[in-house]
Design a protein around this motif. Structure first.
Motif, PDB file in Angstrom:
ATOM      1  N   LEU A 201       0.816  -1.211   0.000  1.00 47.03           N
ATOM      2  CA  LEU A 201       0.000   0.000   0.000  1.00 47.03           C
ATOM      3  C   LEU A 201       0.853   1.266   0.000  1.00 47.03           C
ATOM      4  O   LEU A 201       0.446   2.288  -0.568  1.00 47.03           O
ATOM      5  N   GLN A 202       2.007   1.209   0.636  1.00 53.00           N
ATOM      6  CA  GLN A 202       2.858   2.400   0.661  1.00 53.00           C
ATOM      7  C   GLN A 202       3.322   2.799  -0.728  1.00 53.00           C
ATOM      8  O   GLN A 202       3.631   3.969  -0.976  1.00 53.00           O
ATOM      9  N   GLN A 203       3.359   1.853  -1.653  1.00 48.34           N
ATOM     10  CA  GLN A 203       3.725   2.173  -3.039  1.00 48.34           C
ATOM     11  C   GLN A 203       2.577   2.873  -3.769  1.00 48.34           C
ATOM     12  O   GLN A 203       2.796   3.553  -4.772  1.00 48.34           O
ATOM     13  N   LEU A 204       1.357   2.711  -3.263  1.00 49.83           N
ATOM     14  CA  LEU A 204       0.167   3.227  -3.944  1.00 49.83           C
ATOM     15  C   LEU A 204      -0.435   4.436  -3.244  1.00 49.83           C
ATOM     16  O   LEU A 204      -0.891   5.373  -3.899  1.00 49.83           O
ATOM     17  N   ILE A 205      -0.476   4.398  -1.922  1.00 49.30           N
ATOM     18  CA  ILE A 205      -1.001   5.523  -1.122  1.00 49.30           C
ATOM     19  C   ILE A 205       0.006   5.821  -0.006  1.00 49.30           C
ATOM     20  O   ILE A 205      -0.267   5.563   1.166  1.00 49.30           O
ATOM     21  N   PRO A 206       1.166   6.334  -0.356  1.00 47.70           N
ATOM     22  CA  PRO A 206       2.197   6.574   0.656  1.00 47.70           C
ATOM     23  C   PRO A 206       1.697   7.481   1.768  1.00 47.70           C
ATOM     24  O   PRO A 206       1.003   8.470   1.533  1.00 47.70           O
ATOM     25  N   ASN A 207       2.023   7.106   2.994  1.00 51.87           N
ATOM     26  CA  ASN A 207       1.689   7.877   4.195  1.00 51.87           C
ATOM     27  C   ASN A 207       0.183   8.011   4.425  1.00 51.87           C
ATOM     28  O   ASN A 207      -0.272   8.946   5.083  1.00 51.87           O
ATOM     29  N   GLN A 208      -0.588   7.066   3.900  1.00 51.73           N
ATOM     30  CA  GLN A 208      -2.029   7.065   4.157  1.00 51.73           C
ATOM     31  C   GLN A 208      -2.492   5.752   4.772  1.00 51.73           C
ATOM     32  O   GLN A 208      -3.656   5.376   4.680  1.00 51.73           O
ATOM     33  N   VAL A 209      -1.561   5.069   5.429  1.00 53.90           N
ATOM     34  CA  VAL A 209      -1.874   3.832   6.148  1.00 53.90           C
ATOM     35  C   VAL A 209      -1.576   4.049   7.621  1.00 53.90           C
ATOM     36  O   VAL A 209      -0.500   4.523   7.987  1.00 53.90           O
ATOM     37  N   GLN A 241      -9.098  11.075  -0.274  1.00 59.40           N
ATOM     38  CA  GLN A 241      -9.459  12.442  -0.618  1.00 59.40           C
ATOM     39  C   GLN A 241     -10.680  12.489  -1.558  1.00 59.40           C
ATOM     40  O   GLN A 241     -10.662  11.894  -2.633  1.00 59.40           O
ATOM     41  N   HIS A 242     -11.743  13.168  -1.094  1.00 60.48           N
ATOM     42  CA  HIS A 242     -12.978  13.409  -1.851  1.00 60.48           C
ATOM     43  C   HIS A 242     -13.782  12.130  -2.140  1.00 60.48           C
ATOM     44  O   HIS A 242     -14.718  12.163  -2.941  1.00 60.48           O
ATOM     45  N   ASP A 243     -13.453  11.047  -1.483  1.00 60.25           N
ATOM     46  CA  ASP A 243     -14.077   9.745  -1.784  1.00 60.25           C
ATOM     47  C   ASP A 243     -15.086   9.378  -0.694  1.00 60.25           C
ATOM     48  O   ASP A 243     -14.914   8.393   0.025  1.00 60.25           O
ATOM     49  N   TYR A 244     -16.162  10.142  -0.593  1.00 61.14           N
ATOM     50  CA  TYR A 244     -17.136   9.872   0.469  1.00 61.14           C
ATOM     51  C   TYR A 244     -17.983   8.634   0.186  1.00 61.14           C
ATOM     52  O   TYR A 244     -18.589   8.085   1.106  1.00 61.14           O
ATOM     53  N   GLN A 245     -18.017   8.168  -1.043  1.00 62.74           N
ATOM     54  CA  GLN A 245     -18.703   6.914  -1.338  1.00 62.74           C
ATOM     55  C   GLN A 245     -17.803   5.699  -1.104  1.00 62.74           C
ATOM     56  O   GLN A 245     -18.245   4.563  -1.236  1.00 62.74           O
ATOM     57  N   ARG A 246     -16.552   5.944  -0.795  1.00 67.25           N
ATOM     58  CA  ARG A 246     -15.577   4.889  -0.477  1.00 67.25           C
ATOM     59  C   ARG A 246     -15.360   3.920  -1.643  1.00 67.25           C
ATOM     60  O   ARG A 246     -15.124   2.720  -1.428  1.00 67.25           O
ATOM     61  N   GLU A 247     -15.408   4.445  -2.855  1.00 66.47           N
ATOM     62  CA  GLU A 247     -15.154   3.604  -4.014  1.00 66.47           C
ATOM     63  C   GLU A 247     -13.657   3.455  -4.272  1.00 66.47           C
ATOM     64  O   GLU A 247     -13.212   2.408  -4.756  1.00 66.47           O
ATOM     65  N   THR A 248     -12.884   4.478  -3.969  1.00 61.14           N
ATOM     66  CA  THR A 248     -11.427   4.358  -4.079  1.00 61.14           C
ATOM     67  C   THR A 248     -10.893   3.528  -2.921  1.00 61.14           C
ATOM     68  O   THR A 248     -10.029   2.659  -3.115  1.00 61.14           O
ATOM     69  N   THR A 249     -11.405   3.760  -1.745  1.00 57.25           N
ATOM     70  CA  THR A 249     -10.944   2.998  -0.575  1.00 57.25           C
ATOM     71  C   THR A 249     -11.186   1.509  -0.761  1.00 57.25           C
ATOM     72  O   THR A 249     -10.356   0.682  -0.364  1.00 57.25           O
ATOM     73  N   ARG A 250     -12.318   1.124  -1.352  1.00 56.63           N
ATOM     74  CA  ARG A 250     -12.593  -0.308  -1.542  1.00 56.63           C
ATOM     75  C   ARG A 250     -11.489  -0.966  -2.359  1.00 56.63           C
ATOM     76  O   ARG A 250     -11.152  -2.131  -2.146  1.00 56.63           O
ATOM     77  N   LYS A 251     -10.943  -0.198  -3.322  1.00 54.80           N
ATOM     78  CA  LYS A 251      -9.856  -0.738  -4.129  1.00 54.80           C
ATOM     79  C   LYS A 251      -8.656  -1.074  -3.264  1.00 54.80           C
ATOM     80  O   LYS A 251      -8.041  -2.151  -3.416  1.00 54.80           O
ATOM     81  N   TYR A 252      -8.326  -0.185  -2.324  1.00 53.28           N
ATOM     82  CA  TYR A 252      -7.146  -0.428  -1.504  1.00 53.28           C
ATOM     83  C   TYR A 252      -7.382  -1.528  -0.475  1.00 53.28           C
ATOM     84  O   TYR A 252      -6.438  -2.234  -0.088  1.00 53.28           O
TER      85      TYR A 252
END
Length: 384
Positions: A201-209, A241-252
Protein backbone atom coordinates in the motif's frame (compact mmCIF):
# COMPACT_ATOMS: atom_id res chain seq x y z
CA UNK A 1 1.90 -7.06 -10.13
CA UNK A 2 -0.52 -4.41 -11.31
CA UNK A 3 -2.87 -4.49 -8.33
CA UNK A 4 -5.08 -1.69 -9.64
CA UNK A 5 -5.65 -3.55 -12.90
CA UNK A 6 -6.67 -6.64 -10.97
CA UNK A 7 -9.21 -4.63 -9.04
CA UNK A 8 -10.61 -3.04 -12.18
CA UNK A 9 -11.01 -6.50 -13.69
CA UNK A 10 -12.75 -8.09 -10.69
CA UNK A 11 -14.66 -5.16 -9.20
CA UNK A 12 -18.28 -6.06 -8.52
CA UNK A 13 -20.00 -3.25 -10.40
CA UNK A 14 -23.44 -3.93 -8.91
CA UNK A 15 -22.26 -2.75 -5.50
CA UNK A 16 -21.75 0.98 -5.16
CA UNK A 17 -21.90 3.63 -2.46
CA UNK A 18 -22.35 3.43 1.27
CA UNK A 19 -25.74 1.75 1.65
CA UNK A 20 -25.23 -1.99 1.15
CA UNK A 21 -27.88 -4.40 2.44
CA UNK A 22 -28.98 -7.99 1.94
CA UNK A 23 -31.06 -7.00 -1.07
CA UNK A 24 -27.84 -5.86 -2.73
CA UNK A 25 -25.74 -8.95 -2.00
CA UNK A 26 -28.29 -11.79 -2.17
CA UNK A 27 -28.47 -11.74 -6.00
CA UNK A 28 -24.68 -12.14 -6.04
CA UNK A 29 -24.73 -15.02 -3.58
CA UNK A 30 -27.07 -17.01 -5.83
CA UNK A 31 -24.07 -17.59 -8.10
CA UNK A 32 -22.38 -19.68 -5.42
CA UNK A 33 -23.14 -22.51 -3.05
CA UNK A 34 -23.81 -20.67 0.18
CA UNK A 35 -25.15 -21.79 3.52
CA UNK A 36 -27.40 -19.96 5.94
CA UNK A 37 -25.59 -20.36 9.25
CA UNK A 38 -28.00 -18.38 11.40
CA UNK A 39 -30.38 -15.46 11.56
CA UNK A 40 -30.34 -11.93 12.89
CA UNK A 41 -32.55 -10.53 15.64
CA UNK A 42 -35.20 -9.72 13.02
CA UNK A 43 -34.89 -13.10 11.35
CA UNK A 44 -32.73 -12.09 8.38
CA UNK A 45 -30.37 -14.81 7.10
CA UNK A 46 -26.65 -14.71 7.80
CA UNK A 47 -24.82 -16.30 4.89
CA UNK A 48 -21.60 -18.27 4.82
CA UNK A 49 -19.63 -18.81 1.64
CA UNK A 50 -16.78 -21.34 1.59
CA UNK A 51 -14.38 -21.88 -1.26
CA UNK A 52 -10.99 -23.48 -1.77
CA UNK A 53 -9.40 -26.75 -0.76
CA UNK A 54 -6.06 -25.59 0.58
CA UNK A 55 -4.55 -26.30 4.00
CA UNK A 56 -4.46 -22.68 5.24
CA UNK A 57 -7.89 -21.70 6.53
CA UNK A 58 -8.91 -18.03 6.60
CA UNK A 59 -12.11 -16.69 8.15
CA UNK A 60 -13.32 -13.24 7.04
CA UNK A 61 -16.42 -11.33 8.08
CA UNK A 62 -17.70 -7.87 7.20
CA UNK A 63 -20.49 -5.50 8.25
CA UNK A 64 -20.37 -6.56 11.87
CA UNK A 65 -21.28 -2.88 12.14
CA UNK A 66 -24.19 -2.35 9.78
CA UNK A 67 -23.12 1.09 8.55
CA UNK A 68 -19.61 -0.07 7.61
CA UNK A 69 -20.07 -1.31 4.08
CA UNK A 70 -16.80 -0.56 2.28
CA UNK A 71 -15.18 -3.86 3.18
CA UNK A 72 -18.28 -5.73 2.03
CA UNK A 73 -17.82 -4.23 -1.42
CA UNK A 74 -14.13 -5.13 -1.37
CA UNK A 75 -14.93 -8.63 -0.15
CA UNK A 76 -17.18 -9.26 -3.15
CA UNK A 77 -14.46 -7.90 -5.43
CA UNK A 78 -12.13 -10.43 -3.80
CA UNK A 79 -14.71 -13.22 -4.20
CA UNK A 80 -14.83 -12.49 -7.93
CA UNK A 81 -11.06 -12.95 -8.07
CA UNK A 82 -11.22 -16.14 -6.02
CA UNK A 83 -13.74 -17.66 -8.42
CA UNK A 84 -12.00 -16.61 -11.61
CA UNK A 85 -10.56 -19.23 -13.92
CA UNK A 86 -7.23 -17.43 -14.10
CA UNK A 87 -4.01 -18.75 -12.66
CA UNK A 88 -4.14 -16.54 -9.56
CA UNK A 89 -7.65 -17.58 -8.55
CA UNK A 90 -6.85 -21.26 -9.03
CA UNK A 91 -3.65 -20.92 -7.02
CA UNK A 92 -5.43 -19.26 -4.10
CA UNK A 93 -8.18 -21.88 -4.09
CA UNK A 94 -5.58 -24.67 -4.05
CA UNK A 95 -3.53 -23.19 -1.21
CA UNK A 96 -6.29 -21.77 1.02
CA UNK A 97 -9.74 -22.56 2.26
CA UNK A 98 -11.81 -19.41 2.75
CA UNK A 99 -14.84 -19.08 4.99
CA UNK A 100 -16.57 -15.75 4.36
CA UNK A 101 -19.45 -14.07 6.19
CA UNK A 102 -20.15 -11.06 3.96
CA UNK A 103 -22.79 -9.44 6.19
CA UNK A 104 -22.83 -10.41 9.86
CA UNK A 105 -25.30 -7.69 10.90
CA UNK A 106 -28.03 -7.53 8.22
CA UNK A 107 -30.46 -5.67 10.52
CA UNK A 108 -27.92 -2.93 11.15
CA UNK A 109 -27.10 -2.82 7.45
CA UNK A 110 -30.75 -2.23 6.58
CA UNK A 111 -31.16 0.48 9.24
CA UNK A 112 -27.67 1.88 8.52
CA UNK A 113 -26.69 1.66 12.18
CA UNK A 114 -23.56 0.48 13.89
CA UNK A 115 -25.52 -1.72 16.30
CA UNK A 116 -27.87 -4.61 15.64
CA UNK A 117 -31.67 -4.46 16.05
CA UNK A 118 -31.28 -4.73 19.83
CA UNK A 119 -28.95 -1.69 19.75
CA UNK A 120 -26.01 -3.89 20.78
CA UNK A 121 -22.53 -3.32 19.37
CA UNK A 122 -21.60 -6.82 18.22
CA UNK A 123 -17.93 -5.94 18.52
CA UNK A 124 -18.39 -5.55 22.26
CA UNK A 125 -20.32 -8.81 22.66
CA UNK A 126 -17.56 -11.37 22.21
CA UNK A 127 -17.70 -12.56 25.81
CA UNK A 128 -21.39 -12.28 26.62
CA UNK A 129 -22.53 -13.52 23.21
CA UNK A 130 -25.90 -12.09 24.08
CA UNK A 131 -26.93 -11.61 20.45
CA UNK A 132 -27.75 -14.19 17.80
CA UNK A 133 -25.27 -12.62 15.37
CA UNK A 134 -22.48 -12.92 17.96
CA UNK A 135 -23.31 -16.56 18.53
CA UNK A 136 -23.29 -17.25 14.79
CA UNK A 137 -19.79 -15.81 14.43
CA UNK A 138 -18.47 -17.83 17.39
CA UNK A 139 -20.07 -21.03 16.12
CA UNK A 140 -18.55 -20.55 12.68
CA UNK A 141 -15.18 -19.77 14.28
CA UNK A 142 -15.24 -22.94 16.36
CA UNK A 143 -16.48 -25.16 13.53
CA UNK A 144 -14.07 -23.82 10.90
CA UNK A 145 -11.00 -23.58 13.20
CA UNK A 146 -9.26 -20.92 11.10
CA UNK A 147 -5.55 -20.30 10.97
CA UNK A 148 -6.18 -16.57 10.41
CA UNK A 149 -9.12 -14.24 11.03
CA UNK A 150 -9.84 -11.04 9.09
CA UNK A 151 -12.15 -8.62 10.91
CA UNK A 152 -13.33 -6.11 8.28
CA UNK A 153 -14.54 -2.64 9.30
CA UNK A 154 -14.88 1.03 8.25
CA UNK A 155 -13.63 4.03 10.20
CA UNK A 156 -14.83 7.62 10.17
CA UNK A 157 -13.33 10.52 8.23
CA UNK A 158 -12.02 12.01 11.49
CA UNK A 159 -9.00 9.69 11.50
CA UNK A 160 -5.66 10.72 10.11
CA UNK A 161 -2.21 9.16 9.99
CA UNK A 162 -0.71 10.61 13.17
CA UNK A 163 0.00 14.34 12.58
CA UNK A 164 0.97 14.04 8.91
CA UNK A 165 -2.14 15.79 7.60
CA UNK A 166 -2.99 12.72 5.54
CA UNK A 167 -6.23 10.77 5.97
CA UNK A 168 -6.01 7.22 7.25
CA UNK A 169 -7.32 5.58 4.09
CA UNK A 170 -6.54 2.09 5.38
CA UNK A 171 -5.66 1.15 8.92
CA UNK A 172 -4.67 -2.16 10.45
CA UNK A 173 -4.38 -3.69 13.88
CA UNK A 174 -3.03 -6.92 15.28
CA UNK A 175 -5.23 -6.86 18.40
CA UNK A 176 -3.78 -7.39 21.84
CA UNK A 177 -4.48 -10.66 23.59
CA UNK A 178 -3.81 -9.42 27.14
CA UNK A 179 -3.82 -6.23 29.20
CA UNK A 180 -0.05 -5.87 28.88
CA UNK A 181 -0.37 -5.87 25.08
CA UNK A 182 2.43 -8.40 24.84
CA UNK A 183 3.49 -9.70 21.43
CA UNK A 184 3.54 -13.47 21.35
CA UNK A 185 3.94 -15.90 18.45
CA UNK A 186 0.27 -15.71 17.50
CA UNK A 187 0.12 -11.94 17.43
CA UNK A 188 3.42 -11.86 15.53
CA UNK A 189 1.87 -13.88 12.70
CA UNK A 190 -0.84 -11.23 12.31
CA UNK A 191 1.77 -8.48 12.46
CA UNK A 192 3.77 -10.03 9.63
CA UNK A 193 0.74 -10.08 7.33
CA UNK A 194 0.04 -6.44 8.15
CA UNK A 195 3.63 -5.46 7.38
CA UNK A 196 3.39 -7.22 4.00
CA UNK A 197 0.12 -5.43 3.16
CA UNK A 198 1.53 -2.09 4.27
CA UNK A 199 4.60 -2.48 2.04
CA UNK A 200 2.36 -2.81 -1.00
CA UNK A 201 0.00 0.00 0.00
CA UNK A 202 2.86 2.40 0.66
CA UNK A 203 3.73 2.17 -3.04
CA UNK A 204 0.17 3.23 -3.94
CA UNK A 205 -1.00 5.52 -1.12
CA UNK A 206 2.20 6.57 0.66
CA UNK A 207 1.69 7.88 4.20
CA UNK A 208 -2.03 7.06 4.16
CA UNK A 209 -1.87 3.83 6.15
CA UNK A 210 -2.39 3.92 9.89
CA UNK A 211 -2.11 1.57 12.84
CA UNK A 212 -5.20 1.31 15.03
CA UNK A 213 -5.01 1.66 18.80
CA UNK A 214 -4.27 -1.70 20.46
CA UNK A 215 -5.79 -1.08 23.90
CA UNK A 216 -7.00 -4.45 25.14
CA UNK A 217 -10.70 -5.17 25.47
CA UNK A 218 -11.61 -8.84 25.81
CA UNK A 219 -15.19 -7.98 24.83
CA UNK A 220 -13.98 -7.13 21.32
CA UNK A 221 -14.03 -10.00 18.86
CA UNK A 222 -10.50 -9.48 17.59
CA UNK A 223 -9.02 -9.40 21.07
CA UNK A 224 -10.97 -12.55 21.98
CA UNK A 225 -9.88 -14.50 18.92
CA UNK A 226 -6.27 -13.41 19.43
CA UNK A 227 -6.61 -14.55 23.05
CA UNK A 228 -7.87 -17.89 21.70
CA UNK A 229 -4.58 -18.24 19.80
CA UNK A 230 -5.79 -17.44 16.28
CA UNK A 231 -3.89 -14.63 14.51
CA UNK A 232 -6.46 -11.92 13.86
CA UNK A 233 -6.18 -8.81 11.71
CA UNK A 234 -8.45 -5.78 11.98
CA UNK A 235 -9.00 -3.87 8.73
CA UNK A 236 -10.33 -0.31 8.86
CA UNK A 237 -11.47 1.25 5.58
CA UNK A 238 -11.11 5.01 5.94
CA UNK A 239 -11.25 8.19 3.90
CA UNK A 240 -9.47 8.86 0.63
CA UNK A 241 -9.46 12.44 -0.62
CA UNK A 242 -12.98 13.41 -1.85
CA UNK A 243 -14.08 9.75 -1.78
CA UNK A 244 -17.14 9.87 0.47
CA UNK A 245 -18.70 6.91 -1.34
CA UNK A 246 -15.58 4.89 -0.48
CA UNK A 247 -15.15 3.60 -4.01
CA UNK A 248 -11.43 4.36 -4.08
CA UNK A 249 -10.94 3.00 -0.58
CA UNK A 250 -12.59 -0.31 -1.54
CA UNK A 251 -9.86 -0.74 -4.13
CA UNK A 252 -7.15 -0.43 -1.50
CA UNK A 253 -8.92 -2.87 0.81
CA UNK A 254 -9.08 -5.35 -2.10
CA UNK A 255 -5.38 -4.79 -2.77
CA UNK A 256 -4.57 -5.32 0.90
CA UNK A 257 -6.53 -8.57 0.93
CA UNK A 258 -4.71 -9.80 -2.15
CA UNK A 259 -1.28 -8.70 -0.91
CA UNK A 260 -1.78 -10.41 2.44
CA UNK A 261 -2.86 -13.67 0.83
CA UNK A 262 0.11 -13.57 -1.52
CA UNK A 263 2.40 -13.12 1.46
CA UNK A 264 0.93 -16.14 3.21
CA UNK A 265 1.19 -18.09 -0.03
CA UNK A 266 4.83 -17.28 -0.77
CA UNK A 267 6.41 -16.88 2.63
CA UNK A 268 7.30 -19.16 5.49
CA UNK A 269 6.35 -17.06 8.53
CA UNK A 270 9.76 -16.67 10.14
CA UNK A 271 11.92 -13.77 11.22
CA UNK A 272 10.97 -10.65 13.13
CA UNK A 273 9.23 -7.67 11.53
CA UNK A 274 7.64 -6.31 14.69
CA UNK A 275 9.60 -3.08 14.42
CA UNK A 276 8.21 -2.43 10.92
CA UNK A 277 4.72 -2.83 12.33
CA UNK A 278 5.37 -0.45 15.20
CA UNK A 279 6.72 2.11 12.73
CA UNK A 280 3.33 2.34 11.00
CA UNK A 281 2.01 5.66 12.38
CA UNK A 282 -0.88 5.35 14.76
CA UNK A 283 -4.37 6.55 13.86
CA UNK A 284 -5.27 9.85 15.41
CA UNK A 285 -8.47 11.91 15.53
CA UNK A 286 -7.20 14.99 13.68
CA UNK A 287 -9.68 15.68 10.86
CA UNK A 288 -12.92 17.49 10.22
CA UNK A 289 -14.64 17.34 6.85
CA UNK A 290 -14.55 21.16 6.57
CA UNK A 291 -12.41 23.78 8.25
CA UNK A 292 -13.19 27.48 7.78
CA UNK A 293 -10.37 29.89 8.58
CA UNK A 294 -10.15 33.60 9.20
CA UNK A 295 -13.87 34.20 9.47
CA UNK A 296 -15.05 37.54 10.87
CA UNK A 297 -17.97 37.45 13.28
CA UNK A 298 -19.75 40.02 15.39
CA UNK A 299 -20.53 38.63 18.81
CA UNK A 300 -22.18 40.93 21.37
CA UNK A 301 -20.97 43.95 19.43
CA UNK A 302 -17.37 42.78 19.33
CA UNK A 303 -15.76 41.87 16.03
CA UNK A 304 -13.29 39.01 16.03
CA UNK A 305 -11.66 36.54 13.62
CA UNK A 306 -12.34 32.89 14.32
CA UNK A 307 -11.84 29.43 12.82
CA UNK A 308 -14.50 26.75 12.95
CA UNK A 309 -15.20 23.30 11.54
CA UNK A 310 -18.08 21.24 10.16
CA UNK A 311 -18.54 17.49 9.97
CA UNK A 312 -20.80 15.38 7.83
CA UNK A 313 -23.50 13.33 9.49
CA UNK A 314 -24.53 10.28 7.49
CA UNK A 315 -28.31 10.09 7.17
CA UNK A 316 -30.33 7.27 5.63
CA UNK A 317 -32.94 8.80 3.33
CA UNK A 318 -35.08 6.70 0.99
CA UNK A 319 -32.62 3.80 0.73
CA UNK A 320 -29.65 6.09 0.18
CA UNK A 321 -27.09 7.64 2.50
CA UNK A 322 -26.92 11.40 2.33
CA UNK A 323 -24.34 13.64 3.95
CA UNK A 324 -25.47 16.59 6.06
CA UNK A 325 -22.77 19.03 7.11
CA UNK A 326 -23.18 20.51 10.59
CA UNK A 327 -21.02 22.80 12.66
CA UNK A 328 -18.91 20.57 14.91
CA UNK A 329 -16.23 22.75 16.51
CA UNK A 330 -15.60 26.46 17.08
CA UNK A 331 -12.04 27.53 17.72
CA UNK A 332 -9.41 25.27 19.34
CA UNK A 333 -8.52 23.83 15.94
CA UNK A 334 -4.76 24.24 16.17
CA UNK A 335 -4.09 20.49 15.98
CA UNK A 336 -6.73 19.62 13.39
CA UNK A 337 -6.86 19.40 9.62
CA UNK A 338 -9.75 19.73 7.18
CA UNK A 339 -10.46 17.45 4.26
CA UNK A 340 -11.62 20.73 2.72
CA UNK A 341 -10.20 24.04 3.97
CA UNK A 342 -11.90 27.33 3.08
CA UNK A 343 -10.06 30.55 3.90
CA UNK A 344 -12.54 33.41 4.33
CA UNK A 345 -9.68 35.94 4.39
CA UNK A 346 -11.51 38.07 6.91
CA UNK A 347 -14.91 37.93 5.22
CA UNK A 348 -17.86 38.37 7.55
CA UNK A 349 -19.99 35.39 8.53
CA UNK A 350 -23.74 35.67 7.94
CA UNK A 351 -26.59 33.20 8.21
CA UNK A 352 -30.36 33.28 8.41
CA UNK A 353 -30.41 32.97 12.19
CA UNK A 354 -28.23 34.69 14.79
CA UNK A 355 -25.30 35.73 12.63
CA UNK A 356 -22.63 33.52 14.18
CA UNK A 357 -21.96 29.75 13.98
CA UNK A 358 -23.38 27.40 16.62
CA UNK A 359 -22.62 23.76 17.35
CA UNK A 360 -24.85 21.30 15.43
CA UNK A 361 -26.24 24.04 13.22
CA UNK A 362 -26.46 23.16 9.53
CA UNK A 363 -23.44 24.38 7.61
CA UNK A 364 -25.42 26.77 5.41
CA UNK A 365 -24.14 30.35 5.61
CA UNK A 366 -22.47 33.23 3.80
CA UNK A 367 -18.91 34.52 3.87
CA UNK A 368 -18.84 38.14 2.83
CA UNK A 369 -20.90 39.35 -0.09
CA UNK A 370 -19.81 36.82 -2.69
CA UNK A 371 -19.44 33.39 -1.11
CA UNK A 372 -22.34 31.12 -0.24
CA UNK A 373 -21.75 27.90 1.70
CA UNK A 374 -24.33 25.15 1.20
CA UNK A 375 -24.03 21.88 3.08
CA UNK A 376 -20.47 22.74 3.98
CA UNK A 377 -19.19 23.49 0.49
CA UNK A 378 -18.91 26.58 -1.64
CA UNK A 379 -22.08 26.82 -3.71
CA UNK A 380 -21.75 26.65 -7.47
CA UNK A 381 -24.48 29.27 -7.79
CA UNK A 382 -23.76 32.97 -7.61
CA UNK A 383 -25.34 34.80 -4.71
CA UNK A 384 -28.38 36.86 -5.55
Amino acid sequence: MNYSAFHEKYKESSLFGRYITLKHIEPLLTKFQVQIVGHSVLGKPIYQYKTGTGPIKILMWSQMHGNESTTTKALFDFINLLNADGELGKKMRSEFTFCLLPMLNPDGASAYTRENANTVDLNRDAQNQSQPESRVLRQVFEAFQPHYCYNLHDQRTIFGVADTGNPATVSFLAPAYNEARDINEVRTKAIKVIVAMNKVLQQLIPNQVGRFDDSFNINCVGDTFQYLNVPTILFEAGHFQHDYQRETTRKYIFIALLAGIQFLSNTDIVGNEIQYYLEIPQNKVVFYDFVYKNVKINYDGIEKIINFAAQFKEVLTKDAVTFEARIAQIEQLENYFGHVVIDAKGARYRDDADGFPKIDQKADFYLGESMKIVNGSISNHNMV
